[in-house]
Write a protein that holds these residues in place. Structure first.
Motif, PDB file in Angstrom:
ATOM      1  N   LEU A   1      11.412   8.175  -5.216  1.00  0.00           N
ATOM      2  CA  LEU A   1      10.089   8.321  -4.601  1.00  0.00           C
ATOM      3  C   LEU A   1       9.333   6.991  -4.619  1.00  0.00           C
ATOM      4  CD1 LEU A   1       8.761  11.764  -5.883  1.00  0.00           C
ATOM      5  CD2 LEU A   1       9.420  11.120  -3.558  1.00  0.00           C
ATOM      6  N   LEU A   2       9.404   6.290  -5.760  1.00  0.00           N
ATOM      7  CA  LEU A   2       8.696   5.021  -5.879  1.00  0.00           C
ATOM      8  C   LEU A   2       9.233   3.994  -4.888  1.00  0.00           C
ATOM      9  CD1 LEU A   2       8.163   4.407  -9.691  1.00  0.00           C
ATOM     10  CD2 LEU A   2       6.440   4.740  -7.932  1.00  0.00           C
ATOM     11  N   ILE A   3      10.550   3.958  -4.756  1.00  0.00           N
ATOM     12  CA  ILE A   3      11.143   3.012  -3.813  1.00  0.00           C
ATOM     13  C   ILE A   3      10.680   3.335  -2.397  1.00  0.00           C
ATOM     14  CG2 ILE A   3      13.325   2.245  -2.783  1.00  0.00           C
ATOM     15  CD1 ILE A   3      14.599   2.645  -5.568  1.00  0.00           C
ATOM     16  N   MET A   4      10.642   4.657  -2.076  1.00  0.00           N
ATOM     17  CA  MET A   4      10.200   5.049  -0.738  1.00  0.00           C
ATOM     18  C   MET A   4       8.756   4.636  -0.488  1.00  0.00           C
ATOM     19  SD  MET A   4      12.216   8.650  -0.289  1.00  0.00           S
ATOM     20  CE  MET A   4      10.798   9.515   0.265  1.00  0.00           C
ATOM     21  N   VAL A   5       7.904   4.878  -1.493  1.00  0.00           N
ATOM     22  CA  VAL A   5       6.487   4.498  -1.345  1.00  0.00           C
ATOM     23  C   VAL A   5       6.367   2.991  -1.135  1.00  0.00           C
ATOM     24  CG1 VAL A   5       4.293   4.320  -2.573  1.00  0.00           C
ATOM     25  CG2 VAL A   5       5.568   6.446  -2.644  1.00  0.00           C
ATOM     26  N   ASN A   6       7.146   2.226  -1.927  1.00  0.00           N
ATOM     27  CA  ASN A   6       7.110   0.774  -1.806  1.00  0.00           C
ATOM     28  C   ASN A   6       7.518   0.303  -0.420  1.00  0.00           C
ATOM     29  OD1 ASN A   6       6.136  -0.033  -4.224  1.00  0.00           O
ATOM     30  ND2 ASN A   6       7.837  -1.424  -4.642  1.00  0.00           N
ATOM     31  N   ILE A   7       8.595   0.914   0.096  1.00  0.00           N
ATOM     32  CA  ILE A   7       9.075   0.513   1.417  1.00  0.00           C
ATOM     33  C   ILE A   7       8.019   0.836   2.464  1.00  0.00           C
ATOM     34  CG2 ILE A   7      10.784   1.007   3.209  1.00  0.00           C
ATOM     35  CD1 ILE A   7      12.843   1.366   0.947  1.00  0.00           C
ATOM     36  N   SER A   8       7.433   2.033   2.374  1.00  0.00           N
ATOM     37  CA  SER A   8       6.460   2.413   3.406  1.00  0.00           C
ATOM     38  C   SER A   8       5.210   1.541   3.308  1.00  0.00           C
ATOM     39  CB  SER A   8       6.113   3.899   3.307  1.00  0.00           C
ATOM     40  OG  SER A   8       5.227   4.120   2.244  1.00  0.00           O
ATOM     41  N   GLN A   9       4.863   1.155   2.059  1.00  0.00           N
ATOM     42  CA  GLN A   9       3.719   0.250   1.908  1.00  0.00           C
ATOM     43  C   GLN A   9       4.009  -1.100   2.548  1.00  0.00           C
ATOM     44  OE1 GLN A   9       2.761   0.010  -2.213  1.00  0.00           O
ATOM     45  NE2 GLN A   9       1.132   1.532  -2.081  1.00  0.00           N
ATOM     46  N   ALA A  10       5.201  -1.612   2.270  1.00  0.00           N
ATOM     47  CA  ALA A  10       5.585  -2.909   2.819  1.00  0.00           C
ATOM     48  C   ALA A  10       5.538  -2.862   4.342  1.00  0.00           C
ATOM     49  CB  ALA A  10       6.977  -3.292   2.334  1.00  0.00           C
ATOM     50  N   ARG A  11       6.019  -1.741   4.897  1.00  0.00           N
ATOM     51  CA  ARG A  11       6.000  -1.583   6.353  1.00  0.00           C
ATOM     52  C   ARG A  11       4.571  -1.581   6.881  1.00  0.00           C
ATOM     53  NH1 ARG A  11      10.308   2.922   7.488  1.00  0.00           N
ATOM     54  NH2 ARG A  11      12.187   1.662   7.326  1.00  0.00           N
ATOM     55  N   ALA A  12       3.706  -0.812   6.179  1.00  0.00           N
ATOM     56  CA  ALA A  12       2.311  -0.706   6.623  1.00  0.00           C
ATOM     57  C   ALA A  12       1.644  -2.073   6.597  1.00  0.00           C
ATOM     58  CB  ALA A  12       1.560   0.279   5.726  1.00  0.00           C
ATOM     59  N   GLU A  13       1.968  -2.856   5.552  1.00  0.00           N
ATOM     60  CA  GLU A  13       1.379  -4.186   5.449  1.00  0.00           C
ATOM     61  C   GLU A  13       1.820  -5.079   6.595  1.00  0.00           C
ATOM     62  OE1 GLU A  13       1.960  -5.941   1.504  1.00  0.00           O
ATOM     63  OE2 GLU A  13       0.798  -4.232   0.767  1.00  0.00           O
ATOM     64  N   LYS A  14       3.105  -4.975   6.912  1.00  0.00           N
ATOM     65  CA  LYS A  14       3.645  -5.776   8.007  1.00  0.00           C
ATOM     66  C   LYS A  14       2.923  -5.444   9.306  1.00  0.00           C
ATOM     67  CE  LYS A  14       8.378  -7.285   7.679  1.00  0.00           C
ATOM     68  NZ  LYS A  14       9.744  -6.758   7.699  1.00  0.00           N
ATOM     69  N   LYS A  15       2.765  -4.122   9.521  1.00  0.00           N
ATOM     70  CA  LYS A  15       2.095  -3.648  10.715  1.00  0.00           C
ATOM     71  C   LYS A  15       0.694  -4.238  10.798  1.00  0.00           C
ATOM     72  CE  LYS A  15       3.198   0.972  12.396  1.00  0.00           C
ATOM     73  NZ  LYS A  15       2.939   2.356  11.990  1.00  0.00           N
ATOM     74  N   GLU A  16       0.004  -4.185   9.644  1.00  0.00           N
ATOM     75  CA  GLU A  16      -1.366  -4.676   9.595  1.00  0.00           C
ATOM     76  C   GLU A  16      -1.424  -6.153   9.954  1.00  0.00           C
ATOM     77  OE1 GLU A  16      -4.087  -4.145   5.965  1.00  0.00           O
ATOM     78  OE2 GLU A  16      -3.777  -2.160   6.837  1.00  0.00           O
ATOM     79  N   LYS A  17      -0.444  -6.891   9.424  1.00  0.00           N
ATOM     80  CA  LYS A  17      -0.403  -8.329   9.691  1.00  0.00           C
ATOM     81  C   LYS A  17      -0.269  -8.584  11.184  1.00  0.00           C
ATOM     82  CE  LYS A  17       1.246 -10.502   5.505  1.00  0.00           C
ATOM     83  NZ  LYS A  17       2.487 -10.720   4.775  1.00  0.00           N
ATOM     84  N   ILE A  18       0.636  -7.843  11.812  1.00  0.00           N
ATOM     85  CA  ILE A  18       0.839  -8.005  13.253  1.00  0.00           C
ATOM     86  C   ILE A  18      -0.441  -7.654  13.994  1.00  0.00           C
ATOM     87  CG2 ILE A  18       2.141  -7.151  15.239  1.00  0.00           C
ATOM     88  CD1 ILE A  18       4.482  -6.670  13.237  1.00  0.00           C
ATOM     89  N   HIS A  19      -1.080  -6.570  13.536  1.00  0.00           N
ATOM     90  CA  HIS A  19      -2.331  -6.112  14.100  1.00  0.00           C
ATOM     91  C   HIS A  19      -3.386  -7.207  14.096  1.00  0.00           C
ATOM     92  CE1 HIS A  19      -3.245  -2.080  15.400  1.00  0.00           C
ATOM     93  NE2 HIS A  19      -4.529  -2.343  15.200  1.00  0.00           N
ATOM     94  N   HIS A  20      -3.480  -7.886  12.935  1.00  0.00           N
ATOM     95  CA  HIS A  20      -4.495  -8.914  12.772  1.00  0.00           C
ATOM     96  C   HIS A  20      -4.279 -10.079  13.709  1.00  0.00           C
ATOM     97  CE1 HIS A  20      -7.156  -7.572   9.757  1.00  0.00           C
ATOM     98  NE2 HIS A  20      -6.172  -7.173   8.971  1.00  0.00           N
TER      99      HIS A  20
END
Lengths: 270, 277
Positions: A249-268
């Motif tokens: 579960l922790l690994i999954m949360v970490n991966i999804s967080q990393a993805r969300a951050e990447k998305k945000e960066k692109i967004h910015h």
């Protein structure tokens, strides 16, 4: 220096994981011993299914954790909204300090203080055996509440209050405006509060120990009862399974967080 | 701007207010009530006066609590520092690995230490191989109790210190180095003062559960190192003297309030550091 720091980190991780490694190791032991390894076996993993007391304790734990974390999240999120909008500073800080009491107080004091209340109330109402699932649920909601509130409050501070005002000006009721405008932007805080409450409830032993009755056992309470004599190795097997579920579960949360951050960066960048 | 808290906000906070009064405030008064009454519910100072017999217990709890907090600090500080020097992507994984053990039940991990430390345990076997084994093992010693505390609460020290360290402005550290500070000076005069809020919250997060534990001392101390938590637990679970149990809890609460007040004098910033989990 670099090598020294690396060795230091490794040593501390070994320390943190040594007892866990021992448990996992002995969960695969063919024998009952916790000193001698008598050969590899999955016997204890199969044994879990036949250990009805442990299974019902597991079920109790999950029911309690789900109910208490969901209720605490609803009450706590509403409370955070109210606290965030309080005009009176005195009232705000008083509410916060009372809310934080279960977090600051030692668990044993929280546990016995609630037990005394329940016993006292039981005496007044002439109810015997007042301690059980109900009191356990109340206690878990109580110690979960500050964690939910503390997770939601910072998100509320980041949201733009004008958004909700605008929604109201456009004809939404305050209730609807909150659900449409504010709630979506604090959802991540609500969610992390829920997860935190859930894990705290899942793992709590000390408070549960004092507010439960003889008829309701959770997994930590069952482990405690077992450690008074010897722990059956199927408990190691169950703990190992739970450990790996949480790891995944922790690994999954970490991966999804990393993805969300990447998305945000692109967004910015746009 | 509206002056009064809106009806909506008041309605939202109301259930929590009621809940907090009934299940947080009233129970605290229940502790005080039981501490100052006897079994018949009459006013009595007997339980409070009985606390005199527990002065050694309270002293031992404070000593073990201080010791384990100090060891946690010594272990955690360099750990958090080295961690904060790693690459960002590595840091995330490494800090997750610090939190992961906390999700395995505390009781079963403590029990596992019993298996490691006992006479026929793994540690003694390994030490015997190199000729350092002891005939009695390491279980049921004061050292084992402190070890259990350090083990269980170390992450609570690492996490807040790390959370402050990882947010330190590297430019400040670089500036200190550029101005001629050597490693030691930069650490003691720049990094340490800036990380103080994390240290303070780490200390409270370790000290409070260490001082009040009963489980760790029961299992790893074998009943020969009674702490205040053990005293409270036995009053409620076996002796059934709720009044004495309540007065012991009251003194524990007061001790912790005092130590928190002392700690808070070291920082005036009350929401920095804190919880990151």
């Amino acid at each position: 220096m670099k090598i020294a720091s690396r060795i230091y980190l490794i040593l501390l991780y070994v320390f943190l994981y040594a007892p866990i490694a021992v448990l996992i190791f002995f969960s695969f032991n063919a024998g009952r011993s916790t000193a001698v390894f008598e050969g590899f076996s999955l016997k204890w993993y199969g044994e879990i299914i036949h250990d009805s007391a442990t299974l019902s304790a597991l079920q109790n734990t999950l029911v309690l954790a789900i109910l208490s974390s969901v209720i605490a999240t609803v009450i706590g999120t509403a409370a955070a909204v109210g606290i965030d909008r309080m005009r009176s500073k005195v009232l705000k800080s008083t509410t916060m300090s009372i809310t934080n009491v279960p977090m600051m107080n030692p668990d044993i004091v929280t546990g016995i203080s609630m037990m005394l209340l329940f016993v006292f109330a039981g005496k007044l109402l002439h109810v015997n055996n007042v301690l059980g699932f109900g009191t356990l649920l109340i206690a878990h909601i109580t110690f979960n509440l500050p964690y939910v509130i503390l997770n939601v409050l910072p998100k509320l501070r980041q949201t733009d209050p004008h958004l909700e005002e605008a929604a109201q000006d456009l004809g939404c009721t305050p209730f609807r405006a909150f659900f449409r405008a504010t709630l979506p932007s604090i959802m991540s805080g609500v969610f992390s509060g829920l997860i935190m409450a859930f894990t705290l409830s899942l793992d709590d032993f000390v408070i549960s120990y004092f507010v439960t009755g003889p008829n309701f056992q959770t997994l930590p309470l069952r482990i405690y009862a077992m450690t008074k004599k010897t722990v059956k190795p199927d408990m190691y097997a169950l703990s190992t399974i739970i450990f790996f579920i949480i790891l995944i579960l922790l690994i999954m949360v970490n991966i999804s967080q990393a993805r969300a951050e990447k998305k945000e960066k692109i967004h910015h960048r746009h | 701007m509206k002056k009064k808290t809106s009806f909506f906000a008041r309605t939202a906070v109301a259930p929590h207010m009621v809940w907090a009064v009934v299940f947080i405030v009233i129970p605290l008064f229940a502790v005080i009530y039981y501490a100052f009454t006897d079994a018949q519910g009459r006013f009595s100072l007997e339980s409070i006066l009985q606390l005199r017999d527990y002065i050694p217990t309270i002293g031992l709890s404070l000593w073990f609590g201080l010791l384990s907090t100090a060891i946690c600090f010594i272990l955690a500080y360099p750990f958090a520092y080295f961690l904060s020097q790693k690459k960002d992507s590595q840091q995330k994984t490494l800090i997750m690995l610090v939190m992961l053990p906390m999700w395995m039940n505390l009781l079963i991990r403590t029990y596992s230490w019993m298996l490691i430390l006992e006479r026929n345990g793994i540690l003694n076997k390994l030490l015997t191989l190199i000729g350092l084994g002891t005939p009695n093992g390491f279980l049921n010693t004061g050292g084992a109790v402190v070890l259990g505390m350090v083990y269980n609460y170390l992450p609570y020290m690492i996490l807040p210190i790390y959370s402050v360290m990882s947010k330190l402005d590297n430019n400040v550290i670089q500036a200190a180095q550029d101005l001629g500070g050597n490693r030691f000076n930069v650490l003691t005069r720049v990094i340490f003062p800036l990380s103080l809020p994390g240290v303070v919250s780490g200390i409270t997060m370790v000290f409070v559960p260490s001082v009040s534990t009963f489980y760790i001392s029961q299992k790893l101390g074998g009943g020969s190192f009674l702490l205040i938590g053990d005293a409270i637990e036995s009053q409620f679970q076996s002796v059934n003297n709720f009044n004495l149990g309540a007065s012991l809890s009251l003194i524990l609460m007061i001790l912790i309030l005092i130590s928190m007040a002392i700690m808070n004098r070291f920082t005036d910033d009350d929401d920095a550091g804190g919880l990151i989990v």
